[in-house]
Design a protein around this motif. Sequence first.
Motif, PDB file in Angstrom:
ATOM      1  N   MET A 110       0.843  -1.182   0.000  1.00 17.79           N
ATOM      2  CA  MET A 110       0.000   0.000   0.000  1.00 17.79           C
ATOM      3  C   MET A 110       0.881   1.235   0.000  1.00 17.79           C
ATOM      4  N   SER A 111       0.481   2.197  -0.759  1.00 18.11           N
ATOM      5  CA  SER A 111       1.182   3.470  -0.788  1.00 18.11           C
ATOM      6  C   SER A 111       0.176   4.559  -1.068  1.00 18.11           C
ATOM      7  N   THR A 112       0.638   5.804  -1.061  1.00 17.17           N
ATOM      8  CA  THR A 112      -0.280   6.908  -1.273  1.00 17.17           C
ATOM      9  C   THR A 112      -0.846   6.899  -2.682  1.00 17.17           C
ATOM     10  N   THR A 113      -0.258   6.172  -3.629  1.00 20.98           N
ATOM     11  CA  THR A 113      -0.794   6.099  -4.977  1.00 20.98           C
ATOM     12  C   THR A 113      -1.794   4.961  -5.125  1.00 20.98           C
ATOM     13  N   ASN A 114      -1.902   4.086  -4.151  1.00 17.68           N
ATOM     14  CA  ASN A 114      -2.834   2.974  -4.189  1.00 17.68           C
ATOM     15  C   ASN A 114      -4.211   3.481  -3.771  1.00 17.68           C
ATOM     16  N   PRO A 115      -5.262   3.199  -4.566  1.00 16.17           N
ATOM     17  CA  PRO A 115      -6.595   3.680  -4.183  1.00 16.17           C
ATOM     18  C   PRO A 115      -7.055   3.154  -2.831  1.00 16.17           C
ATOM     19  N   ASN A 116      -6.517   2.024  -2.375  1.00 17.82           N
ATOM     20  CA  ASN A 116      -6.900   1.492  -1.076  1.00 17.82           C
ATOM     21  C   ASN A 116      -6.353   2.325   0.092  1.00 17.82           C
ATOM     22  N   PHE A 117      -5.388   3.189  -0.202  1.00 22.25           N
ATOM     23  CA  PHE A 117      -4.842   4.033   0.860  1.00 22.25           C
ATOM     24  C   PHE A 117      -5.935   4.931   1.435  1.00 22.25           C
ATOM     25  N   ASP A 118      -6.799   5.443   0.585  1.00 21.47           N
ATOM     26  CA  ASP A 118      -7.897   6.286   1.065  1.00 21.47           C
ATOM     27  C   ASP A 118      -8.868   5.483   1.928  1.00 21.47           C
ATOM     28  N   VAL A 119      -9.121   4.246   1.542  1.00 20.22           N
ATOM     29  CA  VAL A 119      -9.992   3.377   2.334  1.00 20.22           C
ATOM     30  C   VAL A 119      -9.338   3.102   3.686  1.00 20.22           C
ATOM     31  N   LEU A 120      -8.045   2.811   3.675  1.00 19.14           N
ATOM     32  CA  LEU A 120      -7.296   2.579   4.910  1.00 19.14           C
ATOM     33  C   LEU A 120      -7.369   3.791   5.831  1.00 19.14           C
ATOM     34  N   ARG A 121      -7.108   4.951   5.280  1.00 20.83           N
ATOM     35  CA  ARG A 121      -7.158   6.187   6.081  1.00 20.83           C
ATOM     36  C   ARG A 121      -8.548   6.385   6.693  1.00 20.83           C
ATOM     37  N   ALA A 122      -9.581   6.188   5.890  1.00 17.96           N
ATOM     38  CA  ALA A 122     -10.948   6.382   6.383  1.00 17.96           C
ATOM     39  C   ALA A 122     -11.293   5.366   7.470  1.00 17.96           C
ATOM     40  N   TYR A 123     -10.829   4.135   7.309  1.00 14.25           N
ATOM     41  CA  TYR A 123     -11.090   3.084   8.288  1.00 14.25           C
ATOM     42  C   TYR A 123     -10.451   3.437   9.628  1.00 14.25           C
ATOM     43  N   ILE A 124      -9.176   3.793   9.595  1.00 12.50           N
ATOM     44  CA  ILE A 124      -8.477   4.132  10.841  1.00 12.50           C
ATOM     45  C   ILE A 124      -9.071   5.397  11.458  1.00 12.50           C
ATOM     46  N   ALA A 125      -9.307   6.415  10.641  1.00 13.34           N
ATOM     47  CA  ALA A 125      -9.874   7.665  11.157  1.00 13.34           C
ATOM     48  C   ALA A 125     -11.248   7.416  11.774  1.00 13.34           C
ATOM     49  N   GLY A 126     -12.029   6.527  11.175  1.00 15.71           N
ATOM     50  CA  GLY A 126     -13.330   6.194  11.747  1.00 15.71           C
ATOM     51  C   GLY A 126     -13.203   5.526  13.106  1.00 15.71           C
ATOM     52  N   ASN A 127     -12.170   4.730  13.265  1.00 15.41           N
ATOM     53  CA  ASN A 127     -11.926   4.073  14.551  1.00 15.41           C
ATOM     54  C   ASN A 127     -11.366   5.041  15.588  1.00 15.41           C
ATOM     55  N   GLU A 128     -10.556   5.976  15.152  1.00 19.35           N
ATOM     56  CA  GLU A 128      -9.851   6.866  16.084  1.00 19.35           C
ATOM     57  C   GLU A 128     -10.615   8.141  16.429  1.00 19.35           C
ATOM     58  N   GLY A 129     -11.345   8.698  15.484  1.00 17.99           N
ATOM     59  CA  GLY A 129     -11.945  10.012  15.680  1.00 17.99           C
ATOM     60  C   GLY A 129     -10.978  11.104  15.256  1.00 17.99           C
ATOM     61  N   TYR A 130     -11.407  12.352  15.363  1.00 21.10           N
ATOM     62  CA  TYR A 130     -10.626  13.491  14.869  1.00 21.10           C
ATOM     63  C   TYR A 130     -10.780  14.650  15.843  1.00 21.10           C
ATOM     64  N   ARG A 131      -9.651  15.080  16.411  1.00 15.62           N
ATOM     65  CA  ARG A 131      -9.687  16.209  17.351  1.00 15.62           C
ATOM     66  C   ARG A 131      -8.444  17.069  17.157  1.00 15.62           C
ATOM     67  N   THR A 132      -8.646  18.359  17.079  1.00 14.86           N
ATOM     68  CA  THR A 132      -7.513  19.274  16.912  1.00 14.86           C
ATOM     69  C   THR A 132      -6.894  19.663  18.258  1.00 14.86           C
ATOM     70  N   SER A 133      -7.585  19.377  19.345  1.00 13.70           N
ATOM     71  CA  SER A 133      -7.047  19.690  20.672  1.00 13.70           C
ATOM     72  C   SER A 133      -6.716  18.397  21.414  1.00 13.70           C
ATOM     73  N   VAL A 134      -5.882  18.527  22.415  1.00 13.55           N
ATOM     74  CA  VAL A 134      -5.422  17.371  23.180  1.00 13.55           C
ATOM     75  C   VAL A 134      -6.588  16.754  23.968  1.00 13.55           C
ATOM     76  N   TYR A 135      -6.553  15.440  24.066  1.00 18.33           N
ATOM     77  CA  TYR A 135      -7.518  14.707  24.875  1.00 18.33           C
ATOM     78  C   TYR A 135      -6.801  13.500  25.471  1.00 18.33           C
ATOM     79  N   THR A 136      -7.436  12.869  26.441  1.00 21.94           N
ATOM     80  CA  THR A 136      -6.879  11.664  27.050  1.00 21.94           C
ATOM     81  C   THR A 136      -7.615  10.466  26.459  1.00 21.94           C
ATOM     82  N   ASP A 137      -6.849   9.527  25.885  1.00 18.36           N
ATOM     83  CA  ASP A 137      -7.478   8.355  25.262  1.00 18.36           C
ATOM     84  C   ASP A 137      -7.907   7.349  26.328  1.00 18.36           C
TER      85      ASP A 137
END
Length: 172
Positions: A1-28
């Motif tokens: 997998m690399s940034t040129t592989n279309p699955n990279f976007d799927v991978l990113r979305a999968y992980i981001a969906g699991n992790e969430g998105y925050r611009t400020s610090v939080y405690t996991d």
Amino acid sequence: MSTTNPNFDVLRAYIAGNEGYRTSVYTDTQGNKTVGIGFNLQQSGAQKQIENLGVNYQQLCSGQVVLTNGQVDSLFEDSVNNAIQGAQAMVSNFSRLVPARQIVVVDMVFNLGESKFSGFHQMIAALEASNWDEAATQMLNSLWYDQVGERGQRDVGSMKLGALLPMANNLS
């Protein structure tokens, strides 16, 4: 997998969906100061990475400053690439796994880090033997599974099926 592989976007979305998105610090859930998309501020090298973005590490950790979307994306890109490299190094047949199973392995490396993932000896052996049910069983019977909730259920199911399961909040 690399940034040129279309699955990279799927991978990113999968992980981001699991992790969430925050611009400020939080405690996991494990008590680690975290920011962005699962970026552990207490991991080795984190201070340098933050300061390379032009951000004061101490101010970020104390909540005095937040990251921009671009800074979050930069940290995430680096973390995902490191997780891919770790997965490739630890699972000898990684490149031959179907994309969904590759994504599950990278998600686990991203979440656990290489050193903790490397402790999944029986799961890795099952992957290398193409024994998906055993790999899923090893995941299910781990402390990691007990700690990650829905993520674990999704990863185990995706490992068994060889296809990504949707996020629960996306189900109708």
